[in-house]
Design an enzyme around this catalytic site. Structure first.
Site, PDB file in Angstrom:
ATOM      1  N   ASN A 171      -7.390  -1.971  14.587  1.00 21.84           N
ATOM      2  CA  ASN A 171      -8.793  -2.273  14.279  1.00 21.84           C
ATOM      3  C   ASN A 171      -8.919  -3.503  13.368  1.00 21.84           C
ATOM      4  O   ASN A 171      -9.974  -3.756  12.800  1.00 21.84           O
ATOM      5  CB  ASN A 171      -9.471  -1.057  13.629  1.00 21.84           C
ATOM      6  CG  ASN A 171      -8.808  -0.663  12.311  1.00 21.84           C
ATOM      7  OD1 ASN A 171      -7.851  -1.295  11.866  1.00 21.84           O
ATOM      8  ND2 ASN A 171      -9.323   0.377  11.678  1.00 21.84           N
ATOM      9  N   GLU A 198      -9.649  -1.548   5.524  1.00 21.35           N
ATOM     10  CA  GLU A 198     -10.262  -1.162   6.794  1.00 21.35           C
ATOM     11  C   GLU A 198     -11.528  -1.981   7.033  1.00 21.35           C
ATOM     12  O   GLU A 198     -12.138  -2.464   6.066  1.00 21.35           O
ATOM     13  CB  GLU A 198     -10.640   0.327   6.729  1.00 21.35           C
ATOM     14  CG  GLU A 198      -9.458   1.271   6.550  1.00 21.35           C
ATOM     15  CD  GLU A 198      -8.729   1.553   7.862  1.00 21.35           C
ATOM     16  OE1 GLU A 198      -8.751   0.702   8.770  1.00 21.35           O
ATOM     17  OE2 GLU A 198      -8.123   2.637   7.971  1.00 21.35           O
ATOM     18  N   HIS A 241      -7.224  -3.989  10.535  1.00 22.59           N
ATOM     19  CA  HIS A 241      -6.968  -3.794   9.110  1.00 22.59           C
ATOM     20  C   HIS A 241      -5.686  -4.516   8.690  1.00 22.59           C
ATOM     21  O   HIS A 241      -4.760  -4.673   9.479  1.00 22.59           O
ATOM     22  CB  HIS A 241      -6.968  -2.311   8.701  1.00 22.59           C
ATOM     23  CG  HIS A 241      -5.790  -1.495   9.092  1.00 22.59           C
ATOM     24  ND1 HIS A 241      -5.882  -0.337   9.821  1.00 22.59           N
ATOM     25  CD2 HIS A 241      -4.470  -1.630   8.819  1.00 22.59           C
ATOM     26  CE1 HIS A 241      -4.688   0.184   9.982  1.00 22.59           C
ATOM     27  NE2 HIS A 241      -3.810  -0.581   9.385  1.00 22.59           N
ATOM     28  N   ASP A 299       0.816  -1.211   0.000  1.00 23.01           N
ATOM     29  CA  ASP A 299       0.000   0.000   0.000  1.00 23.01           C
ATOM     30  C   ASP A 299       0.853   1.266   0.000  1.00 23.01           C
ATOM     31  O   ASP A 299       2.074   1.209   0.174  1.00 23.01           O
ATOM     32  CB  ASP A 299      -0.953  -0.012   1.209  1.00 23.01           C
ATOM     33  CG  ASP A 299      -0.265  -0.367   2.527  1.00 23.01           C
ATOM     34  OD1 ASP A 299       0.983  -0.414   2.577  1.00 23.01           O
ATOM     35  OD2 ASP A 299      -0.968  -0.582   3.523  1.00 23.01           O
TER      36      ASP A 299
HETATM   37  C1  GLP Z   1      -0.349   0.716   8.557  1.00 20.58           C
HETATM   38  C2  GLP Z   1      -0.072  -0.187   7.352  1.00 20.58           C
HETATM   39  C3  GLP Z   1      -0.333  -1.630   7.669  1.00 20.58           C
HETATM   40  C4  GLP Z   1       0.313  -1.988   9.003  1.00 20.58           C
HETATM   41  C5  GLP Z   1      -0.310  -1.166  10.089  1.00 20.58           C
HETATM   42  C6  GLP Z   1       0.216  -1.506  11.487  1.00 20.58           C
HETATM   43  O1  GLP Z   1      -1.653   1.155   8.637  1.00 20.58           O
HETATM   44  N1  GLP Z   1      -0.827   0.182   6.223  1.00 20.58           N
HETATM   45  O2  GLP Z   1       0.171  -2.440   6.620  1.00 20.58           O
HETATM   46  O3  GLP Z   1       0.109  -3.360   9.252  1.00 20.58           O
HETATM   47  O4  GLP Z   1      -0.002   0.187   9.808  1.00 20.58           O
HETATM   48  O5  GLP Z   1       1.349  -0.774  11.775  1.00 20.58           O
HETATM   49  P1  GLP Z   1       2.317  -1.038  12.987  1.00 20.58           P
HETATM   50  O6  GLP Z   1       3.081  -2.246  12.640  1.00 20.58           O
HETATM   51  O7  GLP Z   1       3.181   0.194  13.055  1.00 20.58           O
HETATM   52  O8  GLP Z   1       1.469  -1.197  14.186  1.00 20.58           O
END
Ligand code: GLP
Length: 244
Positions: free
Chosen positions: A135, A142, A137, A66
């Protein structure tokens, strides 16, 4: 689905790197799916160490999940910048073999479609690394009804904007939209590793392993894939330790 709970995020990084290394040793031209966020950073550090001790990454190709809409690759909070900084430069990858959706184009819907076409063409990933949002995702899919199969433009939820604001000066600076692989493309991998670390992931990990699948928690669909390994540290796994 296999669930592994390890002592801390360093151990999680070592285990995830072991799995990636095995894939690359079996196929030096492996197609590797990568994620951003803080969860995969220890894995990336570990992979860079292994490159420095002789593991050959020069023939791999990578695809990312993404990108924020509105940020170019030179913006320090763009996912392209994150990947260059945290992994690609350390592995000395040729940037032409690394793919991240384009976030700063004039027509994001079109850029999403182009990325989807590219992913279909390049085929099944040998392994996909994933993090998980608080959440539920995955990538930027989402909680929503319905979820999308293909790469698409998404409006980020308040939860995600708040949670990702830790990387920006203020909440206002967090982009409100992103381009993300859809659920179908995420599944287009032979193996999936889901990494969850830290106590703020404990609740979502617990929901994730419940028997239900629901669009309220996109990660819950991973239970339908036949080769998923969840790697947690003690903190993220603390509400499920008795259940596995
Ligand atoms: C972002 C990314 C996700 C990732 C999420 C969790 O929103 N788009 O791919 O899994 O953050 O991030 P973190 O690992 O910093 O908690």
């Amino acid at each position: 689905m296999k669930i592994i709970i390890l002592e801390d995020e360093k151990q999680v990084g070592i285990k995830a790197a072991d799995m990636v290394e095995e894939v690359i040793r079996n196929n030096p031209k492996a197609l590797i799916g990568l994620a951003t966020g803080s969860s995969p950073i220890p894995t990336y550090k570990e992979l860079i160490q292994r490159k420095n001790s002789g593991l050959d990454f020069s023939s791999i190709t990578t695809v990312n999940l993404d990108e924020y809409i509105g940020l170019g690759g030179d913006h320090p909070q763009s996912y392209r910048y994150f990947m260059n900084d945290n992994l690609f430069s350390g592995l000395a990858l040729e940037l032409k073999n690394t793919h991240v959706p384009r976030g700063d184009g004039e027509n994001p819907e079109n850029d999403a479609m182009e990325y989807e076409k590219f992913l279909k063409n390049i085929g099944k990933r040998d392994i996909q690394i994933l993090g998980i949002g608080v959440n539920g995702h995955i990538a930027f899919n989402e909680p929503e009804d319905p979820l999308s199969l293909v790469t698409h433009v998404v409006n980020l939820t308040e939860d995600t904007i708040k949670s990702n604001s830790r990387f920006f000066e203020s909440m206002d600076e967090v982009p409100k939209r992103a381009i993300t692989m859809g659920m179908g493309q995420i599944f287009n991998a032979k193996k999936i590793i889901l990494i969850a670390t830290g106590k703020n992931k404990a609740q979502v990990v617990k929901e994730f392993i419940s028997p239900d699948i629901t669009t309220n928690n996109p990660s819950s669909f991973l239970k339908l894939h036949d080769d998923v390994t969840v790697i947690c540290d003690k903190e993220a796994g603390k509400l499920i330790a008795g259940d596995i």
